[in-house]
Design a protein around this motif. Structure first.
Motif, short mmCIF file in Angstrom:
data_model
loop_
_atom_site.label_atom_id
_atom_site.label_comp_id
_atom_site.label_asym_id
_atom_site.label_seq_id
_atom_site.Cartn_x
_atom_site.Cartn_y
_atom_site.Cartn_z
N ALA A 150 11.28 23.24 17.78
CA ALA A 150 10.47 24.41 18.04
C ALA A 150 10.09 24.93 16.65
CB ALA A 150 11.27 25.44 18.82
N MET A 205 4.97 27.14 18.42
CA MET A 205 4.52 25.74 18.26
C MET A 205 5.72 24.81 18.35
SD MET A 205 2.00 24.12 15.41
CE MET A 205 0.91 25.51 15.48
N TYR A 239 19.44 23.93 25.58
CA TYR A 239 18.54 25.07 25.73
C TYR A 239 18.20 25.26 27.22
CZ TYR A 239 14.03 27.53 25.09
OH TYR A 239 12.98 28.40 25.13
C1 LIG Z 1 16.97 24.93 20.72
C2 LIG Z 1 15.61 25.34 21.19
N1 LIG Z 1 14.74 24.39 21.50
C3 LIG Z 1 13.50 24.70 21.94
C4 LIG Z 1 13.10 26.00 22.07
C5 LIG Z 1 11.73 26.29 22.63
O1 LIG Z 1 10.87 26.77 21.67
P1 LIG Z 1 9.61 27.68 22.08
O2 LIG Z 1 10.11 29.08 22.15
O3 LIG Z 1 8.63 27.45 20.95
O4 LIG Z 1 9.08 27.17 23.37
C6 LIG Z 1 13.97 27.03 21.73
C7 LIG Z 1 13.54 28.44 21.86
O5 LIG Z 1 14.33 29.35 21.91
C8 LIG Z 1 15.27 26.69 21.30
O6 LIG Z 1 16.17 27.64 21.01
#
Ligand SMILES: Cc1ncc(COP(=O)(O)O)c(C=O)c1O
Length: 384
Positions: A200, A213, A107
């Motif tokens: 997430a 969250m 990510y």
């Molecule tokens: C694989 C992955 N991890 C973590 C996140 C982060 O989540 P958040 O949007 O709640 O910060 C995302 C968000 O797109 C994601 O796709």
């Protein structure tokens, strides 16, 4: 007493014994103690009692306990976003002089954290998500953490998590997994040996694109202590109102995931047949790197997949295709009930690896036949 005092100190009583199917929203910053001696300062208030609203009200602790139960964790800490869960893992595991390994498929905002971490004296190095030898070879004396993210965020590589865990544990290094795609249920992170599983909850658990969250789940007592104290130092808490939205989302998550699995596969298989599409990156389809590992380790697939456009199709054409879609909204995130589309002009590295322009689709609860018709009209527009 004056009515001004009565407004705050009431004798009004409500009947006892109310029960319903819904977890109440318990708000509170100040938590009341019977006597001064009970107001001891102990971060274990997180699980074993209540000390301050930041560390949990009953609504928040119930959600944490529910996620821990689903993932088979010792404990789950909730964070204000998925990204906050990722940063909590770094800050719990790393100190100045340490080294971290992260797959290049991770990510984007996780990768971007290396800029903050370098200010703190922590070096982040990337490894090939599909090569256990690469990660094993890059582990150093000062490696403090190995990340896995399976499937990878945009390009969906399914990693050999148990093998990565073996390589890391052989050198005494903990492994953290971003388990968001699997919603903590389609892949058993702790059976695979990981030390920390983050999600997430914004995506499938929340499920309706109206709450942010994250969760950090741990298996061992030592990691529980390490993450717990760090979260307390950082003051990371979540609102009970948000926790209640995620608790509501959990109730229908199985139905939504079931629909997404079928619908996303239907759309992905249709996309495979289109001449403009060189490759469909969906973990349950043979063309996806690590498909065999997905078959071995996962119990299902979810709503997200990417396509690689044929050579010669330009970023501008792909953007025009995405803009021509009527049912797919342009927007970040995924796992909600609406279908979404996103292009990745800033990830030239990924399109170079796959030899074509990338586009990611999140399949929502719409009828897949309508989504296919929409994709068809937008693809037809590309030829004009
Ligand atoms: C694989 C992955 N991890 C973590 C996140 C982060 O989540 P958040 O949007 O709640 O910060 C995302 C968000 O797109 C994601 O796709």
């Amino acid at each position: 007493m004056h009515w001004k005092t009565r407004l705050l100190h009431t004798r009004a009583r409500i009947p006892e014994g109310f029960r319903s199917l819904v977890t109440p929203v318990y708000r509170g910053s100040t938590v009341l103690f019977e006597r001064q001696a009970d107001a001891h300062d102990d971060w274990r208030a997180d699980t074993e009692g209540y000390a301050y609203g930041l560390f949990g009200t009953p609504t928040v602790l119930e959600l944490g306990a529910r996620i821990a139960e689903l993932e088979g964790a010792r404990h789950t800490f909730l964070t204000p976003s998925g990204l906050a869960a990722i940063s909590l893992v770094y800050l719990s595991c790393c100190k100045a002089g340490d080294h971290v390994l992260l797959p290049w498929s991770a990510y984007g905002p996780n990768m971007a954290l290396k800029r903050l971490l370098s200010r703190l004296g922590v070096e982040v190095e990337t490894y090939d998500p599909m090569s256990v030898d690469d990660v094993a070879g890059k582990i150093r004396e000062n490696t403090a953490l190995v990340w896995a993210e399976s499937p990878g965020s945009i390009t969906m590589e399914v990693q050999d998590v148990p093998a990565i865990v073996s390589a890391a544990h052989a050198r005494g290094v903990p492994v953290a997994l971003d388990n968001t795609y699997a919603a903590g249920v389609l892949f058993d992170a702790f059976a695979a040996g990981v030390d920390i599983s983050i999600q997430a909850l914004t995506k499938y658990a929340g499920g309706h694109s109206d709450v942010l969250m994250g969760s950090v789940s741990v298996r061992e007592e030592a990691m529980y202590q390490q993450v717990g104290i760090t979260r307390r130092w950082l003051g990371m808490g979540v609102s009970p109102d948000d926790a209640s939205l995620v608790l509501r989302g959990l109730q229908t998550m199985a139905l939504r995931l079931g629909h997404y699995e079928k619908a996303a596969l239907e759309v992905a298989r249709w996309m495979q047949q289109q001449p403009q599409i060189a490759r469909v990156l969906h973990p349950a389809l043979a063309d996806c790197p690590g498909h065999e590992l997905w078959k071995r380790d996962f119990t299902g697939s979810a709503s997200l997949f990417s396509v690689v456009f044929a050579t010669g199709i330009t970023p501008q054409q792909v953007a025009a295709f995405a803009d021509a879609l009527e049912l797919f909204a342009a927007g970040y995130s995924w796992g909600g009930v609406r279908s979404l589309v996103m292009t990745y002009p800033s990830r030239r590295d990924l399109s170079a690896r796959y030899g074509g322009e990338l586009l990611r689709l999140n399949i929502g609860l719409e009828d897949p036949a309508d989504l296919i018709r929409d994709l068809q009209q937008a693809l037809a527009g590309m030829r004009e």
